[in-house]
Design an enzyme around this catalytic site. Structure first.
Site, PDB file in Angstrom:
ATOM      1  N   TYR A  32      -1.530   0.123  10.579  1.00  0.00           N
ATOM      2  CA  TYR A  32      -1.819  -0.487   9.271  1.00  0.00           C
ATOM      3  C   TYR A  32      -0.593  -0.369   8.357  1.00  0.00           C
ATOM      4  O   TYR A  32      -0.140  -1.351   7.763  1.00  0.00           O
ATOM      5  CB  TYR A  32      -3.027   0.215   8.638  1.00  0.00           C
ATOM      6  CG  TYR A  32      -3.272  -0.161   7.192  1.00  0.00           C
ATOM      7  CD1 TYR A  32      -4.078  -1.237   6.864  1.00  0.00           C
ATOM      8  CD2 TYR A  32      -2.695   0.569   6.149  1.00  0.00           C
ATOM      9  CE1 TYR A  32      -4.306  -1.594   5.536  1.00  0.00           C
ATOM     10  CE2 TYR A  32      -2.909   0.227   4.818  1.00  0.00           C
ATOM     11  CZ  TYR A  32      -3.713  -0.854   4.519  1.00  0.00           C
ATOM     12  OH  TYR A  32      -3.918  -1.200   3.207  1.00  0.00           O
ATOM     13  N   SER A  87       0.825  -1.223   0.000  1.00  0.00           N
ATOM     14  CA  SER A  87       0.000   0.000   0.000  1.00  0.00           C
ATOM     15  C   SER A  87       0.851   1.262   0.000  1.00  0.00           C
ATOM     16  O   SER A  87       1.917   1.317   0.627  1.00  0.00           O
ATOM     17  CB  SER A  87      -0.873  -0.010   1.264  1.00  0.00           C
ATOM     18  OG  SER A  87      -1.427   1.264   1.480  1.00  0.00           O
ATOM     19  N   GLU A 114       0.206   3.595   1.761  1.00  0.00           N
ATOM     20  CA  GLU A 114       0.279   4.006   3.177  1.00  0.00           C
ATOM     21  C   GLU A 114       1.680   3.767   3.742  1.00  0.00           C
ATOM     22  O   GLU A 114       2.053   4.353   4.751  1.00  0.00           O
ATOM     23  CB  GLU A 114      -0.742   3.222   4.009  1.00  0.00           C
ATOM     24  CG  GLU A 114      -2.143   3.800   4.006  1.00  0.00           C
ATOM     25  CD  GLU A 114      -2.257   5.094   4.785  1.00  0.00           C
ATOM     26  OE1 GLU A 114      -1.878   5.123   5.964  1.00  0.00           O
ATOM     27  OE2 GLU A 114      -2.730   6.086   4.209  1.00  0.00           O
TER      28      GLU A 114
END
Ligand code: NAP
Ligand code: G4F
Length: 342
Positions: free
Chosen positions: A157, A133, A135
């Site tokens: 996460y 990701s 992220e």
């Protein structure tokens, strides 16, 4: 004989698009389902009569060995995760187990079923895709972000995804496995979960237009994301497993917008002005925010021949139209139920 694909997270947004795409290419597709009575399974099985199911959980090593052994896949797409970033502060340990350790467990299952020896590099037949990701870039070191940009994740996460990313690379380097990570930027669709900001906004615009909701509460309107269409991104996942050499790729559009722009376009699509309906709720601002993300997908363009086909404006309008249809249908059912109860 047709190729076999195993998808974890098949009940999610990406899993459903990927399953449809691979079935269209002639694959035998197996979806891994968790839980005794997964509420989302019936939705998928109705959608795709040709899909096969197998039971397993990324928390359970033994189940994954059994799943891989049963399916004997050519390709494994590991999409299963706790994918909602705010949830990862509330359930940090669980998120780490599923999104981080879950990747290791799936790699181990493949290694065991392929009989890969830990003492020598030997490859194996099963190709593995890990859903990494953007992220992981978090507090970005540079803009735009590409495959070698430093990671600085800002949530449990993001940290767990970073572990999953590196353990995939490590199994590639240690055992010669064909394992790749797609570093995917935000991608949305009418199937997006209602907790994510685009869908939260398009649902609210539809419901407010139909008089079924009064206000929309949002957090950071200034957050900047590189939003694309999920249907485009699953094509990239498949392409990554068809290359001669396993390589990680950044997948995104290279274009950015703010949350406020999502709201403006969504409310305009139903003839309203977002400012009349949106209220800021400071409780929705995250403990550590990822302020801005923008992909540099040039490696994917050059080596995979991949490019997105849906513009941001079209994506948001498509989601609003779908939510309007769904909301109108719910309203009709509610009206009929009311009439029936008279
Ligand atoms: P999603 O709609 O939230 O789907 C998540 C899936 O993971 C669901 O099918 C869920 O199954 C499954 N899952 C949760 N816990 C599990 C466990 N313990 N074992 C096995 N499966 C489990 O997510 P998505 O948007 O499709 O994203 C797919 C993947 O891409 C995720 O790994 C996400 O982190 C990653 N990703 C997404 C984006 C994006 O913008 N969409 C961007 C980058 C990376 P249940 O039905 O059982 O809950
Ligand atoms: O839609 P979001 O919740 O997505 P986020 O956190 O960027 O994560 C998604 O994309 C990642 C890829 O970059 C995936 F890995 C991940 O699994 C997931 O699919 O939030 C987007 C932005 C954030 O900056 C958030 O602070 O929108 C901002 N926002 C503002 N108000 C809000 C809200 N987000 C949500 N969910 N709800 C709000 O009310």
């Amino acid at each position: 004989m047709s190729r076999r694909a195993l998808i974890t997270g098949v009940t999610g947004q990406d899993g459903s698009y990927l399953a449809e795409y691979l079935l269209g290419l002639g694959y035998q597709v197996w979806g891994m389902i968790r839980g005794q009575a997964n509420p989302r399974k019936s939705r998928i099985s109705r959608l795709m009569a040709d899909l096969s199911f197998v039971y397993g959980d990324l928390m359970d090593q033994g189940s994954l060995v059994s799943v891989v052994d049963t399916v004997q896949p050519d390709e494994v797409y590991n999409l299963g995760a706790i994918s909602f970033v705010p949830m990862s502060w509330q359930q940090a340990e669980l998120t780490t187990e599923v999104n981080g350790m879950g990747v290791l467990r799936m790699l181990e299952a493949i290694r065991i079923v392929c009989g890969l020896d830990k003492s020598r590099v030997s490859g194996g037949q099963i190709r593995f895709y890990q859903a990494s990701s953007s992220e992981m870039f978090g507090k970005v070191a540079e803009t735009p972000q590409h495959e070698t940009t430093l990671f600085h994740p800002r949530s449990p996460y993001g940290v767990a995804k970073t572990y999953g990313h590196f353990i995939t690379r490590n199994y590639r380097e240690s055992f010669g496995m064909y394992g790749v990570s797609g570093i995917l930027f935000n991608h949305e669709s009418p199937r997006r979960g209602p907790e994510f900001v685009t869908r939260k906004i398009t649902l609210a615009a539809a419901n407010i237009k139909l008089g079924r909701q009064e206000k929309l509460y949002l957090g950071n309107l200034d957050a900047v994301r590189d939003w694309g269409f999920a249907g485009d991104y699953v094509r990239a996942m498949h392409l990554m497993l068809q290359q001669d050499q396993p390589t990680d790729y950044v997948i995104g559009t290279g274009r950015t917008h703010t949350v406020e722009q999502v709201a403006r376009i969504a409310f305009e699509a139903v003839g309203l002005h977002w400012r009349d309906h949106v209220t800021i709720d400071p409780g929705l601002v995250r403990p550590a925010e990822v302020e801005t993300l923008c992909a540099d997908p040039s490696r994917a363009h050059a080596e995979l021949g991949w490019a997105p086909t849906v513009t941001f404006e079209h994506l948001i309008q498509m989601m609003v139209e779908s939510d309007l249809r769904q909301s109108e249908q719910e309203q009709r059912h509610a009206d009929l139920a009311l009439v029936a109860s008279w």
